[in-house]
Write a protein that holds these residues in place. Structure first.
Motif: not given
Length: 605
Positions: A99-117
């Protein structure tokens, strides 16, 4: 009438399963023996041995919070690098690049926070390794973190003149081993038996029943006449240059069932496939749909009954449950009515049969699977936004203005209508603290909740907990609307376009993860800003409620007197609902007025 009966059956099954599960969860988190102890206890002890932690250590609120934050940060970093490097990692038969760095950041933040956006389509952007070792692992531990923090908060109210509120590592381990894993195994086996895929095969290819023609941009050419032998495509007798004839379709496969089970049970959401639970390989039958939909709210509802059991007053749990259920049913009714009624545009000149007949479902069926219909689609939409889950079996972007407002508002309330596992309930406890404070002001008494005095410190923390969601959503969406590039990500302009932006940030701020499906969010600014909102709104309520727990645990119990406000009767239930709506709904009324409400008046004008 049939639809009402269908809704009633869903709710009855949900509550019937949640009550015994609530008792089981309470025993597990108290360290009591349960029927799975012989199997799970050795696994639990092995985890403690490997991690070299003492499960009997009684952590202070600060140490508990630090452990939770550090654990989640480490998980974020690991997932971030998995997504960046997935192109060179194993279990990647389709050779999908990192993934691109910004998509990887978004996805990692998403699943770490129980959001899963998800700002990507799972089958085209992630490898099997990323899905299993990255996302599925976070689905377990992010859900377990929410449940662990809830029980730390409960201990804060139960314990008297103590400094400790439990052990984070013990709470995390017990949640995963005794609760999430057994339930996930059961749900995985059920949905796999219904046809949800679970394998490591490369993607398959199948022949289309009839060929289609696409242009150079990949768009399907309407009214095309295809000559396969000559390899030509004509429209109205004229040959279309650069047209391509497609005769095969790629069928994505992979270890889907195991991830879908925990994404539903842990209120994680997201989808193994791009179209989520509308995909026939992710949700193939009406029975798999029922199981996945009940799983959305099963643990959050069960925790209400666990709460009453563990504070040694079941009436408290029933009061919280009643407040949540009333708001859930109200949202379900609003969404159902508007989707079944459709819009004036749909019924104009008889273009669409809005009224239900034996041959048609009626109502607004745009964006909904015909195999599920309006009743099941609306129930899922309401359950998933109440539960901060985010998985969908219909496209919310196609809902009517007020039909789309109902799930949006459920997220904006702060995921407290059952909400995420653990975090929804401790968020509602924050609102309960505000409710007893307001009631205390009205009767001129020091407010109390669960036998503990509510003092200025608890009020400050409670206000921060309850205002975190509105602040995150409104600031994030406000900045996004000011950026000219955001317009390029919209599927619609005007009021509906604003609704798309507001829904995206509401989904992030509500730790939900669902989308209007018309918002292309995979840009550096949107990925980063949405990721930051998810992190802010996840950890602010968590840390403030842990601070309250630590403060409460050190206090003594206050004797109940004739003047003590009851927090388990009908009056308190409606006071609690009023406070939730006062803070949640009114905070967003101006934004909603410019989005779905304005669109509604445009629709009927």
């Amino acid at each position: 009438m049939a639809a009402i009966l269908q809704y009633a059956v869903y709710l009855i099954i949900l509550v019937a399963l949640a009550i015994p599960l609530g008792a089981y969860i309470g025993k597990v988190m108290n360290g009591e023996k349960v029927f799975l102890s012989k199997i799970c206890s050795p696994c639990e002890n092995l985890v403690y041995k490997i991690m070299k932690v003492d499960p009997e250590e009684n952590m202070s609120a600060k140490k508990y919070a630090l452990s939770a934050v550090l654990f989640n940060v480490i998980g974020f970093v690991v997932l971030f690098f998995i997504l960046l490097l997935q192109g060179i990692l194993p279990f990647n038969p389709e050779k999908i690049s990192g993934n691109s760095w910004h998509l990887a950041f978004n996805t990692a933040a998403s699943f770490m926070t129980n959001t899963n956006w998800q700002a990507y389509s799972g089958e085209s952007a992630l490898s099997y390794f990323s899905q299993m070792m990255g996302l599925t692992v976070q689905n377990f531990v992010s859900a377990a973190t929410g449940i662990a923090v809830l029980f730390a908060v409960i201990r804060g109210f139960v314990r008297v003149k103590e400094k400790g509120i439990g052990n984070f590592w013990a709470d995390l381990t017990r949640t995963v081993i005794y609760i999430l894993m057994p339930l996930s195994i059961i749900v995985t086996l059920i949905i796999a038996s219904q046809g949800v895929v679970q394998n490591f095969s490369s993607y398959d290819k199948v022949q289309l029943s009839e060929p289609i023609a696409v242009d150079a941009d990949g768009e399907i050419i309407e009214d095309a006449v295809i000559d396969e032998e000559a390899g030509t495509v004509t429209v109205n007798g004229e040959t279309v240059a650069d047209a391509e004839i497609v005769t095969e379709q790629v069928v994505p496969l992979g270890p889907a069932a195991s991830q879908i089970a925990i994404k539903q049970l842990g209120t994680n959401g997201g989808g193994f496939f791009g179209v989520n639970s509308a995909h026939p390989l992710e949700n193939p039958t009406i029975f798999s749909n029922l199981v996945e939909m009940i799983s959305l709210l099963l643990i959050p509802v069960a925790l209400c009954f666990t709460f009453g059991r563990n504070v040694k007053d079941k009436r408290q749990g029933r009061a919280i449950f009643a407040a949540m259920m009333i708001m859930l049913v109200a949202a379900l009714g609003v969404c159902t009515y508007n989707e079944q009624a459709g819009t004036p545009q749909l019924s104009a000149d008889g273009a669409v049969a809005v009224e239900s007949t034996d041959g048609t479902a009626g109502g607004n069926m745009e964006g909904k699977e015909t195999r599920f219909g309006i009743a099941t689609s609306v129930t899922w939409a309401t359950f998933t936004t109440a539960a901060s889950n985010g998985s969908v079996n219909s496209m919310h972007d196609s809902y009517t203005p007020i039909g789309g407002l109902a799930p949006m508002l459920l997220m904006q309330l702060g995921e407290v209508v059952f909400g995420g596992v653990g975090c929804g309930l401790y968020g509602m406890i924050g609102f309960a603290i505000l409710a007893v404070f307001i009631a205390g002001l009205m009767v001129g008494r020091t407010p109390e909740y669960l036998g503990k005095k509510i003092e200025p410190f608890e009020m400050k923390m409670g206000v921060l907990c309850c205002l975190g969601t509105p602040i995150g959503i409104l600031v994030g969406s406000g900045l996004a609307t000011l950026l000219p590039g955001t317009v390029d990500s919209l599927n619609n302009g005007g009021a509906h376009g604003l609704s798309e932006v507001l829904y995206a940030y509401s989904s992030a701020g509500g730790n939900n993860g669902s989308a209007f499906a018309g918002f292309g969010a995979n840009t550096p600014f949107l990925n980063v800003s949405i990721g930051l909102v998810m992190i802010f709104v996840r950890f602010l309520p968590m840390l403030t409620m842990l601070a309250i727990a630590g403060h409460m645990a050190a206090k003594k119990k206050v004797a109940v007197t004739a003047g003590t406000l009851s927090t388990s009767n009908g009056m308190f239930v409606f006071l609690l609902i009023f406070v939730v709506l006062l803070i949640g709904a009114l905070s967003f009324f101006p934004a909603l007025s410019l989005g779905p409400i304005a669109e509604f008046f445009q629709m009927i004008a």
